[in-house]
Design an enzyme around this catalytic site. Structure first.
Site, PDB file in Angstrom:
ATOM      1  CG  HIS A  18     -13.460  -2.738  -0.226  1.00 40.50           C
ATOM      2  ND1 HIS A  18     -12.729  -3.211  -1.278  1.00 40.50           N
ATOM      3  CD2 HIS A  18     -12.687  -1.781   0.340  1.00 40.50           C
ATOM      4  CE1 HIS A  18     -11.573  -2.565  -1.350  1.00 40.50           C
ATOM      5  NE2 HIS A  18     -11.527  -1.679  -0.372  1.00 40.50           N
ATOM      6  CG  LEU A  21     -14.590   0.981   9.675  1.00 39.95           C
ATOM      7  CD1 LEU A  21     -14.948  -0.057  10.730  1.00 39.95           C
ATOM      8  CD2 LEU A  21     -15.704   2.020   9.551  1.00 39.95           C
ATOM      9  CG  ASN A  52      -5.820   1.019   4.258  1.00 40.31           C
ATOM     10  OD1 ASN A  52      -6.889   0.686   4.745  1.00 40.31           O
ATOM     11  ND2 ASN A  52      -5.722   1.912   3.296  1.00 40.31           N
ATOM     12  CG  HIS A 137      -5.595  -2.659  -4.313  1.00 40.26           C
ATOM     13  ND1 HIS A 137      -6.454  -1.603  -4.113  1.00 40.26           N
ATOM     14  CD2 HIS A 137      -4.666  -2.216  -5.194  1.00 40.26           C
ATOM     15  CE1 HIS A 137      -6.043  -0.573  -4.835  1.00 40.26           C
ATOM     16  NE2 HIS A 137      -4.961  -0.909  -5.511  1.00 40.26           N
ATOM     17  CG  ASN A 236      -5.781   3.088  -6.864  1.00 36.09           C
ATOM     18  OD1 ASN A 236      -5.960   2.827  -8.052  1.00 36.09           O
ATOM     19  ND2 ASN A 236      -4.708   2.702  -6.205  1.00 36.09           N
ATOM     20  CG  ASP A 263     -12.545   1.150  -2.001  1.00 35.65           C
ATOM     21  OD1 ASP A 263     -12.040   1.066  -0.853  1.00 35.65           O
ATOM     22  OD2 ASP A 263     -11.881   1.441  -3.007  1.00 35.65           O
TER      23      ASP A 263
HETATM   24  C1  NCD Z   1      -8.274   3.387  -0.360  1.00 36.41           C
HETATM   25  C2  NCD Z   1      -7.896   4.129   0.902  1.00 36.41           C
HETATM   26  O1  NCD Z   1      -8.022   5.378   0.923  1.00 36.41           O
HETATM   27  O2  NCD Z   1      -7.556   3.503   1.906  1.00 36.41           O
HETATM   28  N1  NCD Z   1      -8.367   4.329  -1.425  1.00 36.41           N
HETATM   29  C3  NCD Z   1      -9.069   4.177  -2.565  1.00 36.41           C
HETATM   30  O3  NCD Z   1      -9.001   5.036  -3.440  1.00 36.41           O
HETATM   31  N2  NCD Z   1      -9.827   3.132  -2.764  1.00 36.41           N
HETATM   32  C4  NCD Z   1      -7.322   2.270  -0.623  1.00 36.41           C
HETATM   33  C5  NCD Z   1      -7.837   1.241  -1.589  1.00 36.41           C
HETATM   34  O4  NCD Z   1      -8.946   0.721  -1.475  1.00 36.41           O
HETATM   35  O5  NCD Z   1      -7.110   0.870  -2.488  1.00 36.41           O
HETATM   36 ZN    ZN Z   2      -8.117  -1.092  -3.047  1.00 37.13          ZN
HETATM   37 ZN    ZN Z   3     -10.123  -0.253  -0.344  1.00 38.55          ZN
END
Ligand code: NCD
Ligand code: ZN
Ligand code: ZN
Ligand code: ZN
Length: 387
Positions: A18, A21, A52, A137, A236, A263
């Site tokens: 996760h 990039l 994303n 998610h 998040n 993440d």
């Molecule tokens: C992530 C992002 O910035 O792309 N942000 C986050 O707080 N984790 C999006 C996500 O993983 O939900």
């Molecule tokens: Zn997420």
């Molecule tokens: Zn994420």
């Protein structure tokens, strides 16, 4: 599978399923070059990247862009997830077969968003037919609303809108049952809430093909650290309560949560200087994950052994996602990391290889820093000659 070299340990290269990039389109936050250099510095040899970006990774050309750019500029292997839908919050599913042929390793709504159960069911049916996982998610946005942190005592004290834990667990429950119906492998991202851990445990008990990950920050931090001004604490799903943190740890220990994933979500310093309510969500994590978890969970709390931590960061993701690595790939070249367990350093975001500096862990002392990373038999990170 832990060996020794000059007082350092040698373990399988870490795998992070996760990572954001930001490439293509958001290169001011991160690129494939800087993100994979950050991964190598953190001891990672394989990472999966989220769709994303700008544009969204929803077509075969963009899958090929990720592989080509990684070949040219990368410091680790990069496995792209494709978006479940076309475009951001799209109404139409992607061409999953073409995406699989182009190398997508799964389909996700992370940072892209799918809310309707019917659409999720259709995506699951197609992914199941292709033998690929659905990676969620897990946020019911009709429940999380405009929240910017965990809904609870701290958000009330600060007067900030909250995201309730049920926004996560309700979504996990729905998708777990849809996974039972469709037979797809469902992987739940960044579990943060106690009731969501319970739902995953229940689903596993029912025989549903479900796996889950947890981040270092949800294992180590709570919303008590949030002061409502520093957006380097905004993520998040949000940092939750001590009860939730302990539930995540328990889930990791009893096998409910299969693996650790960072993440890694880099943002610019300017973006993270904005007011807490409007700054973007996310922390960088690749370069601090192992030292933080080794120091806090293995050395200090003695909740995990080094072997168990390596399993959660390398062997388990390899097994769950059917990847080579997690060990020396059969007939292949080694994915390894040499870690100095004794050296203690203070976390300083200014030293990161990532473009992102957005971490709540700045100033923490940690041991267990990678000194040498080897990916496919090639050195991708080396500070054996520095002091
Ligand atoms: C992530 C992002 O910035 O792309 N942000 C986050 O707080 N984790 C999006 C996500 O993983 O939900
Ligand atoms: Zn997420
Ligand atoms: Zn994420
Ligand atoms: Zn909770």
């Amino acid at each position: 599978q832990v060996h020794e070299l000059n007082g350092n340990v040698i373990v399988p290269g870490f795998i992070d399923m996760h990572v954001h990039l930001r490439d293509p389109g958001l290169e001011y936050k991160e690129t494939i070059e800087t993100g994979t250099r950050s991964a190598a510095a953190g001891g990672f040899t394989t990472i999966a990247c989220m769709p994303n970006t700008k544009p969204i990774l929803d077509n075969p050309e963009l899958m090929r862009y990720i592989y080509d750019t990684t070949n040219k500029t990368g410091s680790c292997k990069v496995l792209p997830y494709a978006a479940i839908t076309r475009g951001e919050r799209g109404e139409e599913l992607t061409d999953m077969e073409a995406l699989k042929e182009a190398g997508a390793v799964g389909f996700t709504d992370d940072g892209v968003g799918v809310q309707s159960g019917g659409m999720m069911r259709s995506a699951m049916e197609r992914a199941k037919a292709l033998g690929l996982p659905i990676v969620i998610h897990a946020e019911d946005e009709s429940l999380s609303g405009k929240g910017c942190m965990n809904e609870g005592d701290v958000s009330k004290r600060l007067g900030l809108p909250g995201i309730p834990g049920v926004a996560e667990s309700v979504h996990v429950a729905r998708d777990a049952l849809l996974a039972e119906l469709t037979g797809v492998h469902l992987h739940v991202c960044h579990i943060s809430d106690a009731s969501a851990v319970d739902v995953v445990r229940w689903a596993k008990g029912r025989g549903i093909r479900i796996t889950a990950e947890v981040t270092p920050h949800h294992l180590l931090l709570t919303d008590e650290g949030i002061d409502g001004t520093d957006a380097n604490w905004k993520v998040n799903p949000p940092l939750r309560t001590e009860k939730d943190r302990l539930a995540c740890l328990e889930g990791l220990l009893d096998g409910t949560i299969d693996m650790i994933a960072t993440d890694h979500a880099p943002h610019s310093e300017e973006e993270k200087r904005r007011a807490f309510q409007v700054a973007p969500f996310g922390f960088v994590g690749l370069e601090t994950a192992f030292p933080l978890l080794y120091t806090e969970l293995v050395e200090k709390a003695k909740l995990l052994t080094l072997q168990q931590l390596v399993k959660k960061m390398a062997t388990a993701p390899a097994e769950v996602f059917n990847l080579p690595g997690g060990t020396v790939a059969e007939g292949g070249l080694a994915d390894l990391v040499v870690v100095n367990l004794e050296e203690e350093r203070v976390i300083d975001p200014a030293t990161f290889a990532s473009k992102g500096r957005n971490t709540p862990f700045a100033g923490w002392r940690a041991k267990g820093w990678p000194v040498l990373t080897i990916c496919d038999g090639k050195v991708t990170f080396d500070r054996t000659n520095s002091k």
